[in-house]
Design a protein around this motif. Structure first.
Motif, PDB file in Angstrom:
ATOM      1  N   ASP A   2       0.853  -1.188   0.000  1.00  6.45           N
ATOM      2  CA  ASP A   2       0.000   0.000   0.000  1.00  6.45           C
ATOM      3  C   ASP A   2       0.890   1.239   0.000  1.00  6.45           C
ATOM      4  O   ASP A   2       1.848   1.330   0.785  1.00  6.45           O
ATOM      5  N   PRO A   3       0.633   2.211  -0.890  1.00 11.96           N
ATOM      6  CA  PRO A   3       1.549   3.355  -1.013  1.00 11.96           C
ATOM      7  C   PRO A   3       1.787   4.110   0.284  1.00 11.96           C
ATOM      8  O   PRO A   3       2.924   4.498   0.585  1.00 11.96           O
ATOM      9  N   ARG A   4       0.748   4.345   1.079  1.00 11.46           N
ATOM     10  CA  ARG A   4       0.955   5.075   2.331  1.00 11.46           C
ATOM     11  C   ARG A   4       1.772   4.239   3.311  1.00 11.46           C
ATOM     12  O   ARG A   4       2.632   4.781   4.030  1.00 11.46           O
ATOM     13  N   VAL A   5       1.522   2.940   3.346  1.00  4.93           N
ATOM     14  CA  VAL A   5       2.303   2.062   4.205  1.00  4.93           C
ATOM     15  C   VAL A   5       3.776   2.118   3.809  1.00  4.93           C
ATOM     16  O   VAL A   5       4.664   2.232   4.664  1.00  4.93           O
ATOM     17  N   MET A   6       4.054   2.071   2.514  1.00  6.79           N
ATOM     18  CA  MET A   6       5.447   2.097   2.059  1.00  6.79           C
ATOM     19  C   MET A   6       6.129   3.417   2.409  1.00  6.79           C
ATOM     20  O   MET A   6       7.332   3.450   2.673  1.00  6.79           O
ATOM     21  N   ARG A   7       5.357   4.506   2.437  1.00  5.69           N
ATOM     22  CA  ARG A   7       5.945   5.814   2.781  1.00  5.69           C
ATOM     23  C   ARG A   7       6.243   5.932   4.267  1.00  5.69           C
ATOM     24  O   ARG A   7       7.183   6.636   4.653  1.00  5.69           O
ATOM     25  N   THR A   8       5.449   5.264   5.100  1.00  7.65           N
ATOM     26  CA  THR A   8       5.513   5.542   6.534  1.00  7.65           C
ATOM     27  C   THR A   8       6.252   4.501   7.355  1.00  7.65           C
ATOM     28  O   THR A   8       6.693   4.805   8.467  1.00  7.65           O
ATOM     29  N   ILE A   9       6.397   3.254   6.862  1.00  6.52           N
ATOM     30  CA  ILE A   9       7.089   2.255   7.677  1.00  6.52           C
ATOM     31  C   ILE A   9       8.598   2.348   7.456  1.00  6.52           C
ATOM     32  O   ILE A   9       9.058   2.733   6.387  1.00  6.52           O
TER      33      ILE A   9
END
Length: 316
Positions: free
Chosen positions: A143-150
């Protein structure tokens, strides 16, 4: 006998794109290297605007993944379903139906003793490589937001299993490779599995008896901000043609205890070790620079003292 074992082993053997080991960046949960023969079906990307379906669903075939996602800015675990069109689904409103098309006999091979049932016993297998008549369950961190934040990846854990039999998940690279067990419901909850960011993979899921299973999965991560996030959701499996999907939807999941402080510390150990190593390198670099500067100061002061002494001798 050897040929029979090879034929039997092929029934439960598949080739993954990404294998996962039971040890990590710090020895607790690290990803193994990808094999040489990737499956194009695992090459996917997820759009940031894919919707979350509010409708209940029974998924008996096609490709689905479990994976972390934000819902109303809250970290959680959802089911990504692209069997028809790409949507995310709520595990509490989704049944993963494993039909009798998934039945296979346990191979007569000591390598499969970890399944805990006798050779020849029929079991339901969600395979690591897609079977057109069986739901294909994997996981992703795409998921794009997951990839940005983890920060680097997530930890997946088996938090508990309720059902009439046992559940085992394993991967296997090629026909003649030994199976690598990831999760077993006969072992204590936990069994952490490290998953790098932007990972998509599948495994074999083996159910030893038909019926309704609730498989609790916990997903945890350290964000780039340093915040720790975790969520536990139940996957609902209806195993066998005679098992009611409605019963699987209606069952109330048991309460899953939150991880203890020691478990939480162990789960994030690989990330802490990575950060510690980074700070240690930085500290050593700073120390080296300081020593170099001090040495230069000593040398310069020594030169100045020698020149002053020489001038004094010349004057006398």
């Amino acid at each position: 006998m050897k040929e029979e074992r090879v034929r039997a082993r092929r029934l439960l053997t598949v080739v993954p794109v990404v294998l996962l080991a039971l040890a990590g960046p710090s020895g607790a949960a690290a990803a193994a290297p990808a094999p040489a023969s990737p499956d194009a079906a695992l090459d996917q990307s997820i759009a940031p605007d894919q919707p979350i379906s509010p409708e209940p669903a029974v998924l008996s075939a096609g490709h689905v993944d479990i994976g972390p996602r934000y819902v109303d800015d809250q970290w959680t675990l959802l089911i990504h379903d692209d069997a028809v069109e790409a949507v995310w689904r709520d595990p509490d409103r989704t049944v993963l139906r494993v039909t009798d098309a998934a039945i296979q006999p346990v191979p007569d091979d000591p390598a499969y003793e970890f399944l805990g049932v006798a050779a020849g016993t029929p079991v339901h297998v969600v395979p690591q490589v897609q079977h057109p008549e069986v739901v294909w369950v994997g996981w992703n961190t795409q998921d794009p937001r997951v990839m940005r934040t983890i920060d680097r990846g997530v930890t997946l854990e088996l938090a508990g299993v309720e059902g009439p039999g046992t559940v085992t998940m394993y991967v296997q690279s090629g026909t003649f490779s030994e199976p690598q067990v990831l999760w077993r419901s006969t072992e204590p909850p936990g069994q952490p599995m490290w998953v790098e960011v932007n990972t998509h993979t599948h495994a074999n899921w083996v159910f030893t008896a038909p019926g309704v299973y609730l498989v609790a999965v916990r997903v945890s991560a350290t964000l780039v901000s340093g915040e720790q996030v975790t969520a536990t959701r139940h996957l609902r499996f209806a195993v066998g043609d005679a098992t009611s999907s409605d019963a699987a939807l209606a069952v109330v999941p048991p309460t899953v205890p939150a991880p203890s402080s020691s478990e939480a510390a162990a789960t994030s150990a690989e990330e802490a070790d990575g950060n510690t190593a980074t700070w240690l390198v930085a500290a050593l670099a700073v120390t080296a620079v300081g020593l170099t500067v001090a040495l230069l100061v000593v040398l310069l002061r020594g030169r100045a003292a020698r020149r002053s002494a020489e001038r004094q001798r010349e004057l006398t």
